[in-house]
Design a protein around this motif. Structure first.
Motif, PDB file in Angstrom:
ATOM      1  N   SER A  20       0.849  -1.191   0.000  1.00 19.67           N
ATOM      2  CA  SER A  20       0.000   0.000   0.000  1.00 19.67           C
ATOM      3  C   SER A  20       0.885   1.241   0.000  1.00 19.67           C
ATOM      4  CB  SER A  20      -0.902  -0.001   1.237  1.00 19.67           C
ATOM      5  OG  SER A  20      -1.635   1.196   1.298  1.00 19.67           O
ATOM      6  N   GLU A  23      -2.149   7.543  -0.564  1.00 18.39           N
ATOM      7  CA  GLU A  23      -2.831   8.366  -1.559  1.00 18.39           C
ATOM      8  C   GLU A  23      -1.884   8.784  -2.673  1.00 18.39           C
ATOM      9  OE1 GLU A  23      -4.876  11.679   0.148  1.00 18.39           O
ATOM     10  OE2 GLU A  23      -6.618  10.451   0.673  1.00 18.39           O
ATOM     11  N   ARG A  62      -1.224  -1.223  -4.220  1.00 19.51           N
ATOM     12  CA  ARG A  62      -2.567  -0.685  -3.956  1.00 19.51           C
ATOM     13  C   ARG A  62      -2.455   0.797  -3.639  1.00 19.51           C
ATOM     14  NH1 ARG A  62      -6.537  -0.015   0.027  1.00 19.51           N
ATOM     15  NH2 ARG A  62      -5.177  -0.633   1.731  1.00 19.51           N
ATOM     16  N   GLU A  64      -4.624   4.586  -3.044  1.00 23.11           N
ATOM     17  CA  GLU A  64      -5.871   5.316  -2.823  1.00 23.11           C
ATOM     18  C   GLU A  64      -5.839   6.552  -3.724  1.00 23.11           C
ATOM     19  OE1 GLU A  64      -8.299   4.448  -0.794  1.00 23.11           O
ATOM     20  OE2 GLU A  64      -7.314   2.749   0.208  1.00 23.11           O
ATOM     21  N   GLN A 100      -8.883  -0.295 -11.836  1.00 21.13           N
ATOM     22  CA  GLN A 100      -9.472   0.607 -10.849  1.00 21.13           C
ATOM     23  C   GLN A 100     -10.726  -0.029 -10.282  1.00 21.13           C
ATOM     24  OE1 GLN A 100      -9.913   4.658 -12.193  1.00 21.13           O
ATOM     25  NE2 GLN A 100     -11.455   5.129 -10.636  1.00 21.13           N
ATOM     26  N   CYS A 104      -9.998   2.646  -5.146  1.00 24.95           N
ATOM     27  CA  CYS A 104      -8.690   1.972  -5.138  1.00 24.95           C
ATOM     28  C   CYS A 104      -8.201   1.748  -6.562  1.00 24.95           C
ATOM     29  CB  CYS A 104      -8.782   0.622  -4.422  1.00 24.95           C
ATOM     30  SG  CYS A 104      -8.934   0.762  -2.641  1.00 24.95           S
ATOM     31  N   TYR A 106      -5.224  -0.398  -8.612  1.00 26.72           N
ATOM     32  CA  TYR A 106      -4.275  -1.491  -8.435  1.00 26.72           C
ATOM     33  C   TYR A 106      -3.332  -1.587  -9.632  1.00 26.72           C
ATOM     34  CZ  TYR A 106      -7.461  -3.071  -4.762  1.00 26.72           C
ATOM     35  OH  TYR A 106      -8.236  -3.152  -3.628  1.00 26.72           O
TER      36      TYR A 106
END
Length: 887
Positions: A20, A23, A62, A64, A100, A104, A106
């Protein structure tokens, strides 16, 4: 230097590496509106994650979405360009897919491998990097080498170093010094002062660079500027970096004296250069040679300020401006590679197996496999991984098979409703294979979980692999167990098995409900919807994946690892794998009789690892017992058990021991007490304690009672009949000796035990040497062995390849002396290194070397006190040799 951890988060709730990055602003138009610092910060996070996944077996990034677009957007050209830099290609789809899902976004990352792209047949480096931090000069420019250029540069440096090593020590390499008196840059460097506005009589060139001082923060400016130039000059040829000279006009401008502290400037430059990472391939470990001079700059005869000149001499190996920018996932953290780690991985290559190429066949080469893979070899004459796959995990068109069939039948009869449950899950699939195991965790060297009835891996067309865990009842930890096991499976298929396709493993947890017989409890264990490119498209992709699975399940660390100084894997035979994969809970006591060189000790080690995972026990709860100290030490050093000799076993209590593995049991005796009875008593303490006994009656080397139970009382028995150790000429000699043992059978060996010879298979196709030589006296024997050892040592073998075996320890001392005299005489006029190596050759008795092996074995006057076991002792001696046998 240790790896530096990144702030990126590796999420642990998926059967894949998922990083992750928080953002990120997505969409080309949105990214153009970002401030430069924010754009660079986001790009750095994204690049680290992508590089780490490429280097660590693949996975998912991943993100945001920081922007509020309601419709789907693209990543952005600058982020795409980062990916192109990492893989050195425009073909992003070969390694990346995007999707998408709501807020999220990816990025699906396939593991890197060094296979070239279709449009580029050049050799690719083993790992991906954003920057190599290796610089060189190209005319008047400083150029940072890309990964391919860095790879070729390092390969050339290493090859040149190895060439120098091979030159005779008496040969002096003459280096012609640069003729400095005709070098105008050197003449300026030798001066103590310059005139303000003076025009230097030479331009910038491959060996000269002009830089001006910054108007402020001079010391920090120099600190940040010089690493690239020092690296470039050191990696190319001699160079001069002039600071305080305009690069266009060549005018000396210097730095006003009130703006700089000369001592502080010089100290900062020297400290900066001292910190530059350096990597050596040679033995010198020399430092970077350079000289820093601060020159006075005069204006109208008065001191105006200072200029600085750094002269850099060529470096023997490689100098970096900083640590390379490359990352990988380590212990669930994203870490930057140190310079040494980066070079080691970059230069990682298949070992030079020229001397062994006739003996081994490559099953997995580093030239086309993921970065963390290790080379895999099998003995010539054994099944290739493709053959093993088709024997163990066949893919039959139009058919869905459950395998192993015997396990499927056992599980179905033991658990009512299981067959219905699994058949229901298989209804959507018509082509593929379902591979069952009582515990896939144990198969992957993880700890078994209580309450698991079985695990199953489905490999089928038009779907990613699916991993099922079937529980007796619903369990809060069932999902995490299933996810963790599937995660390990995926990582091993890529990083160990060498699978290079796009791969994910879906998970599903099921449970048997006693009330309703069979019921599904949980759905898919992955919340990430992978793209269709991650489905296995056809039978060929299925077989490729299953061949990687063969390597994962059948590989073990080869003796070549210690010999070559790098990790090498070999593969079990089907026969070895079938014994290793037995349900040890149902085979608490087992006698495994194996012919010489059939892999008994390998299976013993693998079983001890399995015991540890099945029962969750510690190393000090598993006992390995053998007859001789050398074998005890060899196994004890593996760190998988407590290893002792039989005598030690009989003289201690071993209260903590739960499981016992006996090896080379045919040579045990009851002189210190009934060892088998004691082993039985110890392993009857617990309900699940294991007692496995490995033996070979052919190698019985004494006439005493071995203490083994009668053959008829060995109720659970398995046989290893495929001989895989010895070269063809040695194997043929062993066959003749074993036939003689059958004819002249010692009284303490049961007749029926030797019937195993009728089932014997011999691995063929490995060349070697076997000779029986008669010498007239002890001196001739010593001279002959000394000459042969000298030849082997001069031709690349090491003392660890050679052993000299005698009948008893008394004879060892006698023959060792006869060997040493001619060896000393022969080495007086030769390379002293060979003499030192020869002194390290092992001399041992045949019995004390039982269970071990060497490439080259010399047997001197093999004889037994009792003539009835002469051929048994001869077999013990000869079977120790892999390639060369001299008796």
């Amino acid at each position: 230097m240790e790896m530096q951890k990144s702030s990126l988060v590796v999420e642990l709730s998926y059967p894949d590496l998922v990083i992750s990055v928080g953002e990120i602003t997505l969409g080309e138009a949105n990214r153009k509106k970002l401030q430069k610092t924010q754009r660079e910060k986001e790009r750095e996070k994204f690049t680290q994650a992508a590089c780490a996944l490429l280097n660590s077996g693949g996975g998912v990034i991943r993100m945001e979405m920081a922007n509020n677009d309601e419709h789907h957007v693209e990543m952005g050209l600058d982020l795409e360009e980062c990916l192109r830099t990492l893989i050195m290609s425009k073909d992003l789809q070969a390694f990346f897919d995007t999707k998408q899902q709501g807020r999220c976004y990816y990025v699906f990352v396939k593991s890197w491998n060094s296979d070239p792209f279709p449009e580029d047949r050049s050799i690719k480096p083993r790992i991906c990097s954003l920057s190599s931090s290796l610089y060189c000069r190209s005319l008047t420019s400083v150029v940072c080498m890309d990964s391919s250029e860095a790879f070729n540069f390092l390969k050339t440096k290493k090859r040149n170093t190895e060439t120098l090593k091979e030159e005779p020590s008496c040969k002096v390499r003459r280096v012609t010094p640069r003729y400095h008196n005709s070098n105008p840059a050197y003449l300026i460097f030798e001066r103590d002062q310059l005139e303000y506005g003076e025009i230097l009589p030479f331009p910038e060139s491959q060996h000269v660079e002009f830089k001006q001082f910054s108007t402020k923060h001079i010391v920090e400016y120099v600190k940040s500027t010089i690493p690239e130039y020092i690296s470039a000059f050191a990696n190319t040829e001699e160079g001069y970096l002039f600071i305080g000279v305009d690069d266009k006009t060549k005018k000396v401008l210097g730095c006003p004296k009130e703006n700089v502290d000369c001592n502080a400037l010089k100290m900062k430059i020297e400290a900066t250069i001292a910190k530059l990472p350096r990597v050596h391939f040679c033995q010198s470990q020399s430092q970077l040679t350079y000289t820093v001079k601060i020159l006075n700059v005069l204006a109208n005869g008065e001191l105006y300020g200072y200029a600085c000149v750094i002269r850099v001499q060529p470096f023997c190996c490689a100098v970096f401006s900083e640590a390379p920018k490359s990352w990988m996932v380590k212990d669930k953290n994203v870490c930057s590679l140190t310079t040494e780690e980066w070079v080691d991985m970059m230069m990682d290559a298949d070992p030079d197996l020229l001397c062994l190429s006739k003996e081994f066949e490559s099953q997995l080469s580093l030239s086309s496999s993921p970065p963390l893979s290790r080379p895999v070899y099998s003995k010539k004459g054994l099944e290739h991984k493709k053959t093993l796959q088709r024997l163990l995990f066949p893919v039959t068109p139009g058919d869905l098979q459950y395998t192993p069939k015997s396990l499927w039948e056992e599980l179905s009869s033991e658990h009512e409703g299981l067959e219905e449950l699994i058949n229901k899950q298989m209804q959507p699939f018509s082509h593929g294979i379902l591979i069952l195991s009582r515990s896939w965790a144990v198969d992957l060297n993880l700890q078994e979980k209580q309450g698991v009835i079985c695990d199953a891996l489905l490999v089928t067309e038009n779907s990613p692999p699916i991993f099922y865990t079937i529980l007796r009842k619903q369990d809060a930890d069932g999902k995490s167990y299933c996810t963790g096991t599937a995660f390990t499976l995926k990582q091993k298929l890529v990083n160990m098995g060498g699978y290079t396709g796009k791969l994910c493993v879906m998970t599903k947890v099921l449970h048997l409900s006693p009330e309703s017989n069979a019921e599904s409890s949980e759905g898919s264990g992955s919340l990430i919807n992978y793209p269709k490119s991650y489905n296995l498209a056809n039978a060929q992709q299925m077989e490729d994946l299953l061949q990687s699975l063969v390597i994962v399940l059948l590989s073990f660390r080869s003796f070549l690892s210690d010999q070559l100084g790098c990790e090498i894997l070999n593969l079990l035979t089907v026969q070895q794998y079938e014994i290793f994969s037995k349900n040890i809970r149902k085979n608490r006591e087992l006698f495994v009789q194996g012919l010489p060189g059939s892999g008994k000790t390998i299976i013993a080690m693998k079983i001890m690892e399995k015991i540890k995972n099945v029962f969750g026990c510690e190393e000090n709860e598993i006992l390995y017992v053998c007859e001789n100290q050398l074998l005890r030490n060899s196994i004890g050093n593996k760190g998988i058990c407590c290893a002792v000799t039989r005598k030690t076993f009989m003289s201690n209590d071993f209260e903590k021991i739960q499981h016992i593995i006996i090896d080379e049991a045919q040579n045990f005796r009851n002189e210190n007490g009934d060892w088998y009875k004691k082993a039985k008593i110890i392993t009857q303490r617990g309900e699940d304690s294991i007692l496995w006994v490995f033996l070979d009656y052919f190698q019985t080397s004494h006439m005493d009672d071995s203490g083994l139970p009668r053959l008829s009382d060995q109720n659970s028995r398995e046989e290893l009949t495929r001989v895989v150790r010895n070269a063809d000429p040695i194997a043929k000699y062993l066959q003749r000796i074993m036939q003689k043992i059958r004819v002249k059978l010692p009284r303490n060996i049961p007749q029926r035990s030797l019937e195993i010879l009728r089932e014997a298979e011999w691995c063929q196709g490995v060349p070697g040497f076997c000779t029986i030589k008669k010498c007239s006296n002890l001196q001739d024997i010593g001279t002959y062995v000394a000459e042969k050892c000298q030849w082997f040592l001069r031709n690349g073998y090491s003392p660890d390849d050679i052993v000299v075996l005698c009948s008893t320890m008394e004879e060892v001392e006698k023959y060792k002396d006869y060997f040493s005299k001619p060896m000393r005489k022969r080495t007086m006029s030769q390379n002293n290194v060979t003499s030192i190596l020869a002194n390290n050759i092992m001399f041992e008795s045949i019995r004390r070397f039982s269970g071990l092996e060497r490439n080259i074995v010399f047997g001197i006057n093999p004889s037994a006190a009792e003539s009835a076991i002469f051929y048994n002792l001869l077999l013990c001696l000869a079977s120790r040799a892999r390639k060369h046998l001299y008796i």
